[in-house]
Design an enzyme around this catalytic site. Structure first.
Site, PDB file in Angstrom:
ATOM      1  CG  LEU A 127       6.039   8.313   5.911  1.00 44.82           C
ATOM      2  CD1 LEU A 127       4.837   8.852   6.666  1.00 44.82           C
ATOM      3  CD2 LEU A 127       5.598   7.904   4.512  1.00 44.82           C
ATOM      4  CG  HIS A 159       8.455  14.928  -6.055  1.00 49.57           C
ATOM      5  ND1 HIS A 159       7.826  13.747  -6.392  1.00 49.57           N
ATOM      6  CD2 HIS A 159       9.566  14.999  -6.823  1.00 49.57           C
ATOM      7  CE1 HIS A 159       8.528  13.127  -7.317  1.00 49.57           C
ATOM      8  NE2 HIS A 159       9.585  13.865  -7.603  1.00 49.57           N
TER       9      HIS A 159
END
Length: 337
Positions: A127, A231
């Site tokens: 994505l 992240h």
């Protein structure tokens, strides 16, 4: 709604390549490599053309397009069954408890064990939303459209589904987890390994990494601190996954230590709450929803308002045009909230 999710085609290669260059590394499902991206599109095209409903090793690539301008602004991917071509490795994070009678003490050691426990599961990934669109709610459309696609083709997907989130990287683009573990066994930097991994897969890491459990106490403090952490750019994605029904079950990526989120396919919120209906006409107003229509290469999904009636549902004209539905066509909708 001015944006729609549709099947990717070979014409989208330049757009995918431009988006791949914006990912910043560590995004293995969208490598900035034309050959690898072309192979993905070819594999996706074959999956869209394949009519057999049995679970196989297939990949579907979807595109977010602005229907007014024709611009491609995002993409996402769905894998029907991982680990069929090559073993799907993860590190399973566990604890070994031992007791010493002489010392009258109990010791608990955290361990990383190489595992293929998730083999055969479906996966949502890849994505990416263009940075200029990230305040518009289109990330939700990209993410949840995948679940409506799965619902429309349920027999092609497994009972368990996973999503791998990119792990923590430092300001220089390095990976503390890589440096603390895998990097000690390979004569290559994280950036070099990341580039090779994106194009060729991480089988080379699994082939050469030690197969015995790794005691996390042997790693650097920095490497330990990022195990199972996403992240920073993936924190919102992690929250969306949790809202959908995914959970972290102590599996992490063997490459960067990022968390693997897992759910039961039929218990995903978008799949459970979605309703099927017939499109019966045009009307403004209603419940803001994700709306999908069509199958395989004709699948389309958008955001719009739905008015329910005894005979079916009504949509705004622009929404109906984006979905390319006519009166009597079947569609699926689920509330945005």
């Amino acid at each position: 709604m001015t944006h729609v999710i549709r099947a990717a085609t070979e014409r989208d290669l330049p757009h995918l390549y431009e988006m791949a260059k914006l990912t910043g590394g560590g995004f293995t499902n969208l490598p900035p490599d034309r050959r690898a991206l072309r192979a993905k599109l070819e594999r996706s095209d074959a999956a869209f053309l394949h009519k057999d409903a049995q679970p196989q090793d297939e990949l579907f690539v979807l595109i977010l397009e602005n229907v007014k301008t024709g611009e491609v602004r995002g993409t996402c991917q769905i894998f029907t069954s991982v680990g069929q071509r090559h073993p799907f490795y993860s590190y399973r994070l566990g604890t070994l408890t031992q007791h010493s009678r002489e010392l009258d003490r109990t010791f608990r050691a955290e361990m990383l064990t190489l595992a293929t426990d998730l083999e055969g599961a479906s996966e949502v990934g890849g994505l990416f939303l263009h940075p200029g669109e990230r305040a518009s709610g289109l990330g939700l459309l990209l993410a949840r459209s995948r679940y409506l696609f799965i619902r429309a083709h349920r027999a092609r997907f497994a009972d368990r589904i996973l999503a791998e989130l990119r792990g923590v990287m430092d300001e220089a683009g390095g990976s503390p987890f890589w440096d603390g573990l895998a990097g000690r066994f390979f004569a290559m930097s994280f950036q070099e390994a990341d580039s090779f991994n994106a194009v060729n897969g991480h089988q080379f890491i699994a082939d050469l990494m030690p197969k015995h459990p790794i005691y996390t106490a042997m790693l650097t403090e920095h490497a330990r601190s990022v195990i199972g952490m996403p992240h920073p750019s993936g924190r919102a994605a992690m929250r969306m996954l949790e809202n959908e029904g995914f959970a972290f079950e102590n599996y992490v990526d063997i490459f960067d230590g990022g968390p693997t989120m897992i759910a039961r396919t039929d218990q995903l919120r978008s799949i459970q709450d979605a309703k099927d209906a017939r499109f019966v006409g045009v009307a403004e107003g209603g419940t803001e929803s994700l709306i999908a229509a069509g199958e395989l290469a004709d699948f389309r999904c958008t955001l719009g308002c739905v008015q329910e009636s005894e005979n079916g549902v009504m949509l705004p004209e622009a929404c109906a045009q984006a979905l390319r539905v006519a009166a009597g066509d079947r569609l699926t909708h689920v509330a945005r909230v």
